[in-house]
Enzyme design. Structure first.
Site, PDB file in Angstrom:
ATOM      1  N   HIS A 167       0.777  -1.236  -0.036  1.00  0.00           N
ATOM      2  CA  HIS A 167      -0.144   0.099  -0.033  1.00  0.00           C
ATOM      3  C   HIS A 167       0.788   1.299  -0.040  1.00  0.00           C
ATOM      4  O   HIS A 167       1.106   1.820   0.985  1.00  0.00           O
ATOM      5  CB  HIS A 167      -0.799  -0.011   1.279  1.00  0.00           C
ATOM      6  CG  HIS A 167      -1.627  -1.515   1.280  1.00  0.00           C
ATOM      7  ND1 HIS A 167      -1.150  -2.538   1.729  1.00  0.00           N
ATOM      8  CD2 HIS A 167      -3.029  -1.640   0.977  1.00  0.00           C
ATOM      9  CE1 HIS A 167      -2.206  -3.357   1.720  1.00  0.00           C
ATOM     10  NE2 HIS A 167      -3.536  -2.918   1.402  1.00  0.00           N
ATOM     11  N   HIS A 222     -14.935  -3.302   0.357  1.00  0.00           N
ATOM     12  CA  HIS A 222     -14.970  -1.981   0.927  1.00  0.00           C
ATOM     13  C   HIS A 222     -14.544  -0.940  -0.160  1.00  0.00           C
ATOM     14  O   HIS A 222     -13.902  -1.179  -0.980  1.00  0.00           O
ATOM     15  CB  HIS A 222     -14.129  -2.054   2.042  1.00  0.00           C
ATOM     16  CG  HIS A 222     -12.407  -2.481   1.616  1.00  0.00           C
ATOM     17  ND1 HIS A 222     -12.079  -3.608   1.129  1.00  0.00           N
ATOM     18  CD2 HIS A 222     -10.850  -1.895   1.959  1.00  0.00           C
ATOM     19  CE1 HIS A 222     -10.624  -3.687   0.841  1.00  0.00           C
ATOM     20  NE2 HIS A 222     -10.291  -2.701   1.323  1.00  0.00           N
TER      21      HIS A 222
HETATM   22 FE   LIG Z   1      -5.060  -4.057   1.270  1.00  0.00          FE
END
Ligand SMILES: [Fe+2]
Length: 280
Positions: free
Chosen positions: A59, A193
């Site tokens: 990330h 999400h």
């Molecule tokens: Fe992730």
């Protein structure tokens, strides 16, 4: 020879790492989430895997927009927890298995998968949170890890079909490694999400559970789910679920479900977890 004995799917929500690190796993909010991992923690103690091929995404910790590898494999000896803005998590360094990783890299590349080879990188919550969920807070992780990073951050991300086929190729690679090792493959990320925009907070219990049903089934329909369906049904970050298909593809046609858990909400995501065993 090395044996691929099981596959584990799990969300890798950063907040769960915070809960572990701050000793809050039993409170009212986190208790029901962590309760769904208790079975797996006991099972892992009995299984004692030697190595995890841990499929996750970075990330913007090790990679950023300067370089976006589609599939990268960690061939190093050791990885430090990344600083994601609040200092690195106080968890043990992750020990690699360089010999197995180089073997898998060679096997995959000769099998026509153009892997990026990474010898040095820090690993973020995508990799360390699943370790915490499955092994708690040990002084040293009880397994070695071959990190396998997938780009699910910047489009174009790999198709579900390509991920499934990569899993099949990883299974061939592991099966041809001459050392007697108990190897598991984990697919992490998801489930539904969306972190930004007008649909931020989107969760889809029904679709997530349909996806888990598909993973348990003998057919490979999940590999054909198009990107637009993940986006529409599970939000912009639900595309992380293609990483679970690498795990599922590695297990062969038939699987046996050992454990399954689903809970919403956790932070702004849905938590999913499944433990599968090859049954061919
Ligand atoms: Fe992730």
């Amino acid at each position: 020879m090395a044996r691929l004995t099981a596959g584990v799917g799990s969300s890798h929500v950063p907040l769960l790492g915070v809960a572990v690190d701050q000793g809050k796993t039993g409170d009212d909010y986190f208790g029901p989430i962590f309760a769904g991992y208790e079975w797996t923690r006991e099972w892992e103690k009995a299984e004692k895997p030697d190595v995890i091929v841990l499929v996750y995404n970075d990330h913007a910790s090790a990679f950023d927009m300067k370089i976006v590898p589609t599939f990268a494999i960690g061939c190093g000896e050791r990885y430090k927890p990344a600083d994601e803005g609040w200092g690195p998590r106080k968890v043990p360094d992750v020990e690699g298995h360089a010999d197995l990783a180089w073997h898998i890299a060679q096997s995959l590349i000769l099998d026509d998968f153009d892997m990026t080879i990474i010898n040095e990188m820090d690993v973020d919550h995508g990799l360390t949170v699943p370790l915490s969920m499955m092994f708690g807070s040990p002084d040293k992780w009880p397994v070695k890890v071959v990190p396998l990073a997938v780009n699910v951050v910047t489009y174009p991300v790999p198709s579900g079909n390509r991920c499934w086929a990569l899993g099949e190729a990883i299974a061939r690679a592991v099966a041809s490694f001459p050392e007697d090792l108990n190897v598991q493959i984990w697919g992490t990320g998801g489930m539904s999400h969306q972190l930004q925009g007008p649909r931020a907070g989107l969760l889809n219990r029904e679709w997530d559970n349909k996806f888990l049903d598909m993973l348990e089934s003998d057919d490979d329909a999940a590999r054909w789910i198009p990107h637009i369906e993940y986006l529409r049904e599970t939000g912009s970050e639900g595309i992380e679920m293609v990483m679970w298909l690498i795990m599922r593809g590695a297990l062969g046609k038939k699987v046996k479900t050992l454990h399954r858990h689903y809970h919403i909400p956790c932070s702004n995501t849905a938590i999913g977890h499944i433990v599968l065993e090859p049954a061919d």
